[in-house]
Design a protein around this motif. Structure first.
Motif, PDB file in Angstrom:
ATOM      1  N   ALA A  16     -17.879  54.363  32.938  1.00  0.00           N
ATOM      2  CA  ALA A  16     -17.293  55.441  32.369  1.00  0.00           C
ATOM      3  C   ALA A  16     -17.569  55.084  30.751  1.00  0.00           C
ATOM      4  O   ALA A  16     -17.630  55.941  29.992  1.00  0.00           O
ATOM      5  N   MET A  17     -17.169  53.957  30.211  1.00  0.00           N
ATOM      6  CA  MET A  17     -17.586  53.728  28.742  1.00  0.00           C
ATOM      7  C   MET A  17     -18.971  54.083  28.442  1.00  0.00           C
ATOM      8  O   MET A  17     -19.211  54.770  27.170  1.00  0.00           O
ATOM      9  N   GLN A  18     -19.882  53.613  29.495  1.00  0.00           N
ATOM     10  CA  GLN A  18     -21.225  53.970  28.783  1.00  0.00           C
ATOM     11  C   GLN A  18     -21.624  55.338  28.959  1.00  0.00           C
ATOM     12  O   GLN A  18     -22.024  56.065  28.271  1.00  0.00           O
ATOM     13  N   GLN A  19     -20.871  56.277  29.769  1.00  0.00           N
ATOM     14  CA  GLN A  19     -21.173  57.599  29.821  1.00  0.00           C
ATOM     15  C   GLN A  19     -20.488  58.200  28.680  1.00  0.00           C
ATOM     16  O   GLN A  19     -21.173  59.281  28.149  1.00  0.00           O
ATOM     17  N   TYR A  20     -19.476  57.793  28.170  1.00  0.00           N
ATOM     18  CA  TYR A  20     -18.845  58.323  26.952  1.00  0.00           C
ATOM     19  C   TYR A  20     -19.869  58.082  25.957  1.00  0.00           C
ATOM     20  O   TYR A  20     -20.018  59.037  25.141  1.00  0.00           O
ATOM     21  N   ILE A  21     -20.327  56.822  25.594  1.00  0.00           N
ATOM     22  CA  ILE A  21     -21.193  56.509  24.629  1.00  0.00           C
ATOM     23  C   ILE A  21     -22.301  57.403  24.771  1.00  0.00           C
ATOM     24  O   ILE A  21     -22.877  57.850  23.574  1.00  0.00           O
ATOM     25  N   ASP A  22     -23.145  57.391  25.755  1.00  0.00           N
ATOM     26  CA  ASP A  22     -24.271  58.354  25.714  1.00  0.00           C
ATOM     27  C   ASP A  22     -24.084  59.696  25.776  1.00  0.00           C
ATOM     28  O   ASP A  22     -24.945  60.453  25.031  1.00  0.00           O
ATOM     29  N   GLY A  23     -22.671  60.180  25.912  1.00  0.00           N
ATOM     30  CA  GLY A  23     -22.393  61.532  25.643  1.00  0.00           C
ATOM     31  C   GLY A  23     -22.181  61.876  24.205  1.00  0.00           C
ATOM     32  O   GLY A  23     -22.300  63.167  23.623  1.00  0.00           O
ATOM     33  N   GLN A  24     -22.227  60.584  23.459  1.00  0.00           N
ATOM     34  CA  GLN A  24     -21.935  61.108  21.962  1.00  0.00           C
ATOM     35  C   GLN A  24     -23.260  60.958  21.347  1.00  0.00           C
ATOM     36  O   GLN A  24     -23.425  61.248  19.976  1.00  0.00           O
ATOM     37  N   GLN A  25     -24.358  60.660  21.854  1.00  0.00           N
ATOM     38  CA  GLN A  25     -25.594  60.218  21.360  1.00  0.00           C
ATOM     39  C   GLN A  25     -26.267  61.780  20.929  1.00  0.00           C
ATOM     40  O   GLN A  25     -26.135  62.853  21.567  1.00  0.00           O
ATOM     41  N   GLU A  26     -26.880  61.766  19.741  1.00  0.00           N
ATOM     42  CA  GLU A  26     -27.403  63.015  19.406  1.00  0.00           C
ATOM     43  C   GLU A  26     -28.903  62.888  19.094  1.00  0.00           C
ATOM     44  O   GLU A  26     -29.750  61.692  19.124  1.00  0.00           O
ATOM     45  N   TYR A  27     -29.752  64.178  19.179  1.00  0.00           N
ATOM     46  CA  TYR A  27     -31.155  64.162  19.414  1.00  0.00           C
ATOM     47  C   TYR A  27     -31.397  65.189  18.013  1.00  0.00           C
ATOM     48  O   TYR A  27     -30.796  66.186  18.047  1.00  0.00           O
ATOM     49  N   ILE A  28     -32.409  64.781  17.217  1.00  0.00           N
ATOM     50  CA  ILE A  28     -32.839  65.379  16.332  1.00  0.00           C
ATOM     51  C   ILE A  28     -33.782  66.286  16.197  1.00  0.00           C
ATOM     52  O   ILE A  28     -34.858  65.861  16.769  1.00  0.00           O
ATOM     53  N   CYS A  29     -33.764  67.557  16.172  1.00  0.00           N
ATOM     54  CA  CYS A  29     -35.107  68.635  16.169  1.00  0.00           C
ATOM     55  C   CYS A  29     -35.326  68.959  14.977  1.00  0.00           C
ATOM     56  O   CYS A  29     -34.549  69.873  14.243  1.00  0.00           O
ATOM     57  N   LYS A  30     -36.391  68.509  14.266  1.00  0.00           N
ATOM     58  CA  LYS A  30     -36.748  68.695  13.047  1.00  0.00           C
ATOM     59  C   LYS A  30     -38.009  69.352  12.781  1.00  0.00           C
ATOM     60  O   LYS A  30     -38.769  69.172  13.463  1.00  0.00           O
ATOM     61  N   THR A  31     -38.075  70.751  11.975  1.00  0.00           N
ATOM     62  CA  THR A  31     -39.243  71.199  11.529  1.00  0.00           C
ATOM     63  C   THR A  31     -39.462  71.304  10.173  1.00  0.00           C
ATOM     64  O   THR A  31     -38.481  70.744   9.502  1.00  0.00           O
ATOM     65  N   LYS A  32     -40.440  71.933   9.811  1.00  0.00           N
ATOM     66  CA  LYS A  32     -40.636  72.137   8.174  1.00  0.00           C
ATOM     67  C   LYS A  32     -39.310  73.068   7.672  1.00  0.00           C
ATOM     68  O   LYS A  32     -38.860  72.580   6.490  1.00  0.00           O
TER      69      LYS A  32
END
Length: 148
Positions: free
Chosen positions: A25-41
């Motif tokens: 449950a703690m790992q799922q919470y941590i994973d759920g907070q992770q962010e992915y950066i989608c960057k273009t020019k």
């Protein structure tokens, strides 16, 4: 909430579901907070990893499919897989990686996602995808049985 109430709640949770369930449950919470950066020019978007269904690539143009739209970026699928594999993403064909958490069913050579999107699994990647999906199902089933 006081410290004693919190400690009591944690101990009750562990007594009911087990220590491994608390860790999960703690790992799922941590994973759920992770962010992915989608960057273009011209723009940068920050997406919660839990919102991503799959990524596909044509040439070096990557399309990120989420539950609230699509995003585009330039890069390689192997770079994206390196970033996302710790969060349950797996390659299902030469041009696509998918979140195991978003798969509803696997039938023949097709993956059906929880939003009814259908993706093809190539023969090369099918054994790994099926094994990972079965592990996920087994882990979820054992966790749910432990609750009963």
């Amino acid at each position: 909430m006081t410290n004693r109430t919190l400690q009591s709640n944690i101990l009750t949770f562990i007594a009911t579901y087990g220590e491994s369930a608390l860790q999960k449950a703690m790992q799922q919470y941590i994973d759920g907070q992770q962010e992915y950066i989608c960057k273009t020019k011209s723009y940068t978007s920050i997406i919660k990893i839990r919102d991503i269904y799959y990524l596909e690539i044509k040439e070096h143009n990557i399309t990120v499919h989420t539950n609230h739209g699509t995003y585009r970026k330039y890069g390689t699928l192997s770079q994206e897989l390196n970033i996302l594999s710790p969060y349950g993403f797996i390659k299902c064909n030469q041009s696509c990686i998918v979140s195991l958490n978003k798969i509803r069913t696997i039938q023949n050579n097709d993956i059906i996602l929880i939003n009814d999107t259908m993706l093809h699994i190539s023969r090369l990647y099918a054994p790994k995808v099926l094994a990972a999906f079965n592990r996920k199902i087994y882990t979820s089933a054992s966790h749910n049985n432990a609750k009963k």
